[in-house]
Design a protein around this motif. Structure first.
Motif, PDB file in Angstrom:
ATOM      1  N   THR A 246       0.952  -1.321   0.154  1.00 18.94           N
ATOM      2  CA  THR A 246       0.130   0.096  -0.030  1.00 18.94           C
ATOM      3  C   THR A 246       0.749   1.268  -0.140  1.00 18.94           C
ATOM      4  O   THR A 246       0.594   2.145  -0.620  1.00 18.94           O
ATOM      5  CB  THR A 246      -0.908   0.030   1.216  1.00 18.94           C
ATOM      6  OG1 THR A 246      -1.815  -1.143   1.281  1.00 18.94           O
ATOM      7  CG2 THR A 246      -1.697   1.264   1.388  1.00 18.94           C
ATOM      8  N   ASP A 247       1.867   1.147   0.854  1.00 25.30           N
ATOM      9  CA  ASP A 247       2.789   2.342   0.811  1.00 25.30           C
ATOM     10  C   ASP A 247       3.455   2.508  -0.438  1.00 25.30           C
ATOM     11  O   ASP A 247       3.696   3.648  -0.785  1.00 25.30           O
ATOM     12  CB  ASP A 247       3.940   2.359   1.944  1.00 25.30           C
ATOM     13  CG  ASP A 247       3.234   2.440   3.306  1.00 25.30           C
ATOM     14  OD1 ASP A 247       2.117   2.945   3.613  1.00 25.30           O
ATOM     15  OD2 ASP A 247       3.831   1.745   4.208  1.00 25.30           O
ATOM     16  N   GLU A 271      -6.409   3.553  -5.882  1.00 28.15           N
ATOM     17  CA  GLU A 271      -6.068   1.971  -5.734  1.00 28.15           C
ATOM     18  C   GLU A 271      -5.515   1.923  -4.070  1.00 28.15           C
ATOM     19  O   GLU A 271      -6.028   1.333  -3.302  1.00 28.15           O
ATOM     20  CB  GLU A 271      -5.060   1.349  -6.474  1.00 28.15           C
ATOM     21  CG  GLU A 271      -4.617  -0.146  -5.994  1.00 28.15           C
ATOM     22  CD  GLU A 271      -3.528  -0.640  -6.973  1.00 28.15           C
ATOM     23  OE1 GLU A 271      -3.130  -1.704  -6.662  1.00 28.15           O
ATOM     24  OE2 GLU A 271      -3.344  -0.504  -7.766  1.00 28.15           O
ATOM     25  N   GLY A 272      -4.489   2.942  -3.798  1.00 28.22           N
ATOM     26  CA  GLY A 272      -4.108   3.004  -2.441  1.00 28.22           C
ATOM     27  C   GLY A 272      -5.163   3.277  -1.576  1.00 28.22           C
ATOM     28  O   GLY A 272      -5.252   2.834  -0.390  1.00 28.22           O
ATOM     29  N   ARG A 275      -7.404   0.498  -0.781  1.00 30.01           N
ATOM     30  CA  ARG A 275      -6.722  -0.629   0.123  1.00 30.01           C
ATOM     31  C   ARG A 275      -6.701  -0.143   1.523  1.00 30.01           C
ATOM     32  O   ARG A 275      -7.071  -0.824   2.566  1.00 30.01           O
ATOM     33  CB  ARG A 275      -5.324  -0.759  -0.312  1.00 30.01           C
ATOM     34  CG  ARG A 275      -5.076  -1.559  -1.674  1.00 30.01           C
ATOM     35  CD  ARG A 275      -3.835  -1.720  -2.060  1.00 30.01           C
ATOM     36  NE  ARG A 275      -2.917  -2.506  -0.953  1.00 30.01           N
ATOM     37  CZ  ARG A 275      -2.743  -3.982  -1.158  1.00 30.01           C
ATOM     38  NH1 ARG A 275      -3.436  -4.710  -2.006  1.00 30.01           N
ATOM     39  NH2 ARG A 275      -2.009  -4.406  -0.200  1.00 30.01           N
ATOM     40  N   LEU A 276      -6.438   1.273   1.802  1.00 29.53           N
ATOM     41  CA  LEU A 276      -6.400   1.661   3.451  1.00 29.53           C
ATOM     42  C   LEU A 276      -7.953   1.858   3.701  1.00 29.53           C
ATOM     43  O   LEU A 276      -8.285   1.276   4.867  1.00 29.53           O
ATOM     44  CB  LEU A 276      -6.062   3.363   2.925  1.00 29.53           C
ATOM     45  CG  LEU A 276      -4.331   3.435   2.879  1.00 29.53           C
ATOM     46  CD1 LEU A 276      -4.060   4.921   2.878  1.00 29.53           C
ATOM     47  CD2 LEU A 276      -3.710   2.754   4.218  1.00 29.53           C
TER      48      LEU A 276
END
Length: 483
Positions: A246-247, A271-272, A275-276
């Motif tokens: 994710t990072d 997308e990130g 996920r978060l």
């Protein structure tokens, strides 16, 4: 009721005996800037307490190492808590102690009180350097990180991960000060150091660092493959390292935007964020950074309404998790101001820019590079609004700050170019010429002839000489502008 109000204000309640650790925790929650150091210092504690499997030759050696590292971790923890105790009302005499003051005092105590303990000094100096970096106090960060590196040279069999991490942090600080050649040299050392143990997360971070510096130097051809490889490595370990993936996605989104690839930046930011949100919900503080990236990417493709929405969404989250004067809010208000400016909301934009500046001044005083950049943004707003005198005042103040805090940096030369354009409009041609020539030379050296900022400086010279009725000079720079 008094204790309830104190708790809501993140002050120690009196219904129970307030231990130092408890007061320390409350202090960090009230002081967002100091909490940056606390988070980084936690990294120091974890790293000190960690045990390398490579060094565990046998069970007895491993047990002895664990015991030694545990003792050192306890010493580090006690030292850090003692440093932060300086911020309690009892120790400070009721005066406000800033994170910067705490860091400076901590750095001095590391040098004096831990003399002869290079491993611990290196770990703490690195943590302090990281904290100074999070406050954008780069000269102080550089000094601490250089001391950390020096201490590590005296440690027998220094852990490659610790050495590489310290060099990584130092390279990052040099990059942020515009010292790209020195930063790239260190980044290459980081890659060589990490290659000896081939840790995938570290290798991906090393690729990202080198890519970013190469991009700053304008070498996009070499930067892009490194960006791609870093993300590929992260995806390969996504199942076992989901947070790392994710990072990496969020970081690559930021890099893609800097690379001019807004569509990729938007896709990866979304997308990130997805996920978060799936892992932490839709109101977690970790969403603030990717929301900021997404808003910036949307702004870069002129989707100003959507950008403003994402800036406001990020501000709604930080409003619940951070103090109003936290520096993160300054950058979000600044971004929102840019969107409002483009949407024609000049008064709202001016208020947002001024709010961002007020936060930065509350954190850093009157002389800080971020304040110079904020004033430059305000100057651009005033220029677009036809307020030439207000624009000139903002650019003049911005340039004075940037020349002091980031001497020679291209950002200062770009502000110098804008100030020169103000003088040209006011028919103060000699002053305009001096500013524009210096800006053009500085931008050419820093960014190259083809960069947008350099081209705009050259165009400003053509405009100046046209107004000044100096056609030969106007033609000279117009020829340079030709393909």
């Amino acid at each position: 009721r008094q204790d309830i109000m104190r708790h809501l204000a993140n002050e120690p309640v009196t219904a129970r005996g307030p231990s130092l650790a408890y007061r320390f925790a409350k202090f960090l929650r009230r002081n967002a800037l100091a909490s940056a150091f606390a988070g980084i210092a936690t990294v120091a504690l974890v790293a000190v307490a960690g045990v390398s499997s490579l060094a565990a030759v046998n069970a007895n050696a491993q047990n002895a190492r664990i015991a030694a590292e545990r003792d050192r971790a306890n010493e580090v923890q006690a030292f850090l808590v003692d440093v932060f105790s300086l911020a309690t009302p009892e120790a400070s005499g009721g005066a406000t102690v800033t994170a910067q003051e705490l860091l400076a005092r901590g750095a001095e105590r590391v040098r004096v009180e831990l003399d002869g303990q290079p491993a611990m000094q290196a770990q703490l100096e690195r943590a302090i350097g990281q904290a100074f970096t999070s406050l954008s106090l780069y000269p102080q960060a550089q000094a601490s990180l250089e001391r950390a590196r020096e201490h590590l040279t005296t440690v027998d069999q220094a852990d490659p991960a610790v050495l590489g991490g310290t060099l990584y942090d130092l390279a990052t600080v040099l990059e942020r000060q515009g010292q790209y050649a020195e930063a790239l040299s260190l980044a290459n050392e980081v890659s060589a150091t990490y290659a000896s143990h081939a840790e995938p997360v570290a290798l991906a971070q090393s690729d990202q660092l080198r890519a970013r510096i190469l991009h700053r130097q304008g070498d996009l051809a070499q930067a892009r493959p490194l960006y791609d490889r870093a993300l590929t490595r992260a995806r390969a370990h996504g199942a076992t390292e989901p947070a790392f993936l994710t990072d990496a996605i969020i970081n690559f989104a930021s890099f893609a935007l800097a690379d001019g690839d807004a569509n990729t930046a938007i896709t990866l930011s979304e997308e990130g964020l997805g996920r978060l949100v799936k892992r932490h919900g839709d109101n977690d503080i970790r969403l603030a950074e990717p929301l900021h990236n997404l808003a910036n990417a949307l702004a870069s493709v002129q989707r100003w309404d959507e950008a403003a929405t994402e800036y406001r969404r990020a501000l709604a989250i930080t409003d619940q998790h951070l103090a109003p004067e936290h520096q993160t809010n300054a950058f979000l208000w600044n971004g929102l101001a840019r969107a409002e400016q483009r949407l024609g909301d000049v008064d709202d934009a001016r208020r947002s820019f001024e709010r961002a500046l007020a936060i930065l001044r509350a954190n850093f005083g009157e002389t800080h590079p971020d304040i110079g950049i904020g004033l430059a943004n305000l100057g651009r707003l005033e220029m677009d609004a036809g307020e030439a005198e207000a624009a000139e005042r903002a650019f003049t103040e911005a340039l004075a700050i940037l020349d002091e805090t980031l001497p020679g940096h291209w950002i200062g030369h770009d502000v110098r170019r804008r100030l020169g354009a103000c003088h040209s409009l006011a028919e103060r041609y000699a002053e305009a010429e001096s500013l524009l020539l210096t800006a053009y030379d500085g931008l050419t050296t820093s960014l190259g002839e083809t960069h947008k900022a350099t081209r705009e400086a050259r165009e400003a010279l053509v405009t100046l000489y046209g107004r000044w009725e100096r056609p030969t000079l106007a033609a000279r720079y117009a020829v340079q502008a030709s393909p």
